[in-house]
Design a protein around this motif. Sequence first.
Motif, PDB file in Angstrom:
ATOM      1  N   UNK A  72      19.675 -53.944 -67.651  1.00 36.48           N
ATOM      2  CA  UNK A  72      19.523 -52.520 -67.651  1.00 36.48           C
ATOM      3  C   UNK A  72      18.256 -51.866 -67.354  1.00 36.48           C
ATOM      4  N   UNK A  73      17.213 -52.654 -67.402  1.00 38.05           N
ATOM      5  CA  UNK A  73      15.903 -52.268 -67.060  1.00 38.05           C
ATOM      6  C   UNK A  73      15.907 -51.678 -65.673  1.00 38.05           C
ATOM      7  N   UNK A  74      16.815 -52.101 -64.605  1.00 40.72           N
ATOM      8  CA  UNK A  74      16.717 -51.440 -63.359  1.00 40.72           C
ATOM      9  C   UNK A  74      17.554 -50.268 -63.332  1.00 40.72           C
ATOM     10  N   UNK A  75      18.232 -49.786 -64.306  1.00 40.44           N
ATOM     11  CA  UNK A  75      19.133 -48.554 -64.334  1.00 40.44           C
ATOM     12  C   UNK A  75      18.756 -47.622 -65.041  1.00 40.44           C
ATOM     13  N   UNK A  76      18.403 -46.288 -64.470  1.00 39.79           N
ATOM     14  CA  UNK A  76      17.996 -45.116 -65.092  1.00 39.79           C
ATOM     15  C   UNK A  76      18.985 -44.629 -66.373  1.00 39.79           C
ATOM     16  N   UNK A  77      18.028 -44.447 -67.327  1.00 44.31           N
ATOM     17  CA  UNK A  77      18.738 -44.099 -68.613  1.00 44.31           C
ATOM     18  C   UNK A  77      19.121 -45.306 -69.348  1.00 44.31           C
ATOM     19  N   UNK A  78      19.023 -46.562 -68.943  1.00 38.86           N
ATOM     20  CA  UNK A  78      19.366 -47.721 -69.692  1.00 38.86           C
ATOM     21  C   UNK A  78      18.578 -48.140 -70.570  1.00 38.86           C
ATOM     22  N   UNK A 110      13.383 -33.594 -73.218  1.00 38.30           N
ATOM     23  CA  UNK A 110      12.790 -34.584 -72.050  1.00 38.30           C
ATOM     24  C   UNK A 110      13.868 -35.387 -72.115  1.00 38.30           C
ATOM     25  N   UNK A 111      14.815 -35.818 -73.374  1.00 34.57           N
ATOM     26  CA  UNK A 111      15.775 -36.947 -73.215  1.00 34.57           C
ATOM     27  C   UNK A 111      16.849 -36.383 -72.161  1.00 34.57           C
ATOM     28  N   UNK A 112      17.281 -35.076 -72.177  1.00 33.84           N
ATOM     29  CA  UNK A 112      18.556 -34.699 -71.417  1.00 33.84           C
ATOM     30  C   UNK A 112      18.165 -34.877 -70.119  1.00 33.84           C
ATOM     31  N   UNK A 113      17.054 -35.174 -69.560  1.00 34.09           N
ATOM     32  CA  UNK A 113      16.832 -35.473 -68.037  1.00 34.09           C
ATOM     33  C   UNK A 113      17.118 -36.779 -67.680  1.00 34.09           C
ATOM     34  N   UNK A 114      17.119 -37.702 -68.699  1.00 28.89           N
ATOM     35  CA  UNK A 114      17.271 -39.194 -68.657  1.00 28.89           C
ATOM     36  C   UNK A 114      18.481 -39.802 -69.061  1.00 28.89           C
ATOM     37  N   UNK A 115      19.314 -39.048 -70.071  1.00 30.50           N
ATOM     38  CA  UNK A 115      20.318 -39.727 -70.560  1.00 30.50           C
ATOM     39  C   UNK A 115      21.500 -38.989 -70.496  1.00 30.50           C
ATOM     40  N   UNK A 116      22.657 -39.342 -70.018  1.00 28.63           N
ATOM     41  CA  UNK A 116      23.879 -38.429 -69.825  1.00 28.63           C
ATOM     42  C   UNK A 116      24.682 -38.043 -71.135  1.00 28.63           C
ATOM     43  N   UNK A 117      24.385 -38.558 -72.030  1.00 28.81           N
ATOM     44  CA  UNK A 117      25.135 -38.163 -73.451  1.00 28.81           C
ATOM     45  C   UNK A 117      24.105 -38.300 -74.843  1.00 28.81           C
ATOM     46  N   UNK A 177      20.305 -26.834 -83.311  1.00 29.81           N
ATOM     47  CA  UNK A 177      19.951 -28.120 -82.377  1.00 29.81           C
ATOM     48  C   UNK A 177      20.582 -27.817 -81.088  1.00 29.81           C
ATOM     49  N   UNK A 178      19.756 -28.427 -80.137  1.00 26.93           N
ATOM     50  CA  UNK A 178      20.054 -28.047 -78.559  1.00 26.93           C
ATOM     51  C   UNK A 178      21.292 -29.099 -78.220  1.00 26.93           C
TER      52      UNK A 178
END
Length: 357
Positions: free
Chosen positions: A102-108, A235-242, A311-312
């Motif tokens: 998972x280290x190589x996967x964005x959001x992982x 900031x999180x919404x840029x990296x996590x899809x959920x 909350x957003x």
Amino acid sequence: MTNSWNMKRILCLLAILFCTLFVFNASAQEERDSPRRGEGISAFLERNKRSGKNYYQEFLKLNEKRLKGKEELQLGVKYALPPLRNGRNFVDGGKKDSVNDSASKPGGNKKKTINEPLFGKALANVKVTSNRLQGTCFYVVSGHGGPDPGAIGRVGKIELHEDEYAYDVALRLARNLMQEGAEVRIIIQDAKDGIRDDRYLANSNRETCMGTPIPLNQVARLQQRCAKINELYKEDCKHYKYCRAIFLHVDSRSKSHQTDVFFYHSKSKPDSKRLAKTMKKTFESKYGKHQPNRGFTGTVSARNLYVLANTSPASVFVELGNIQNTFDQRRFVISSNRQALAKWMMEGFITDYENAK
């Protein structure tokens, strides 16, 4: 005569060898261990070098009679351990778990083991054993805290404070989510209280909003936690899809009023409504399995609650029961019940995430 004697010796030796192998294999399969305080099945298996969903499922089968239909461990009970596969994790039929990459996967989640001191010394190290929630981020918020204990129930002269029980369930939920590969933000924190197995949790006013003192004023308190979530989410919404937030509370009604778990959602966010409904369906399924003759009367409804409206990320507000009712109190004071609540909410999140894909 000699040939007959030799044949008998050979047969005797083969019988001894067979018995030895049988005993060896049986003893290997019967390796057992007892859980430590606060350990769920995943943590118990992880300590015994048997991480992963296949080991988990095999453990359930081996201990079906001991577990009695519940996925919860009891102190003092020795549970049979699945045999080790080649001395390594038995994940997806022996293949390498994708969590390890998972280290190589964005959001992982970039760590196979997460250290979170808030869980307490015994449970601070959290091993990621699944990737079912990889790419997700959660904001786990226990109600009240600091100068406000919330609802207060009583068992004899002992006071049960809402903020303590909601916080313990919140920590358990956060740890479960981490084990599934999620990123978790624990918004309300107590630097001393980790996950506790006591029936009656000691009361304190140490809780903070991620290090910042919690104000007594209700509006200021709610504004503070919403602002913190929105700040992180930006900031999180840029990296996590959920990304999802959950607010955990304990209700206070008349002592005679027994309740189930209630779920509230935002009036304006469809994702919030779907999440609340998914949580309810998960609990209905669990009650149907573990208490088939009781039924589940918890409901889902829209509420114009401040935290849901301000909350957003999509959020769900959960009332875990009536702290005044003797029957409902068992849902809080028994640690395995607090763990079950956390586990079922985690499973609700997993289902909702799969439905959102």
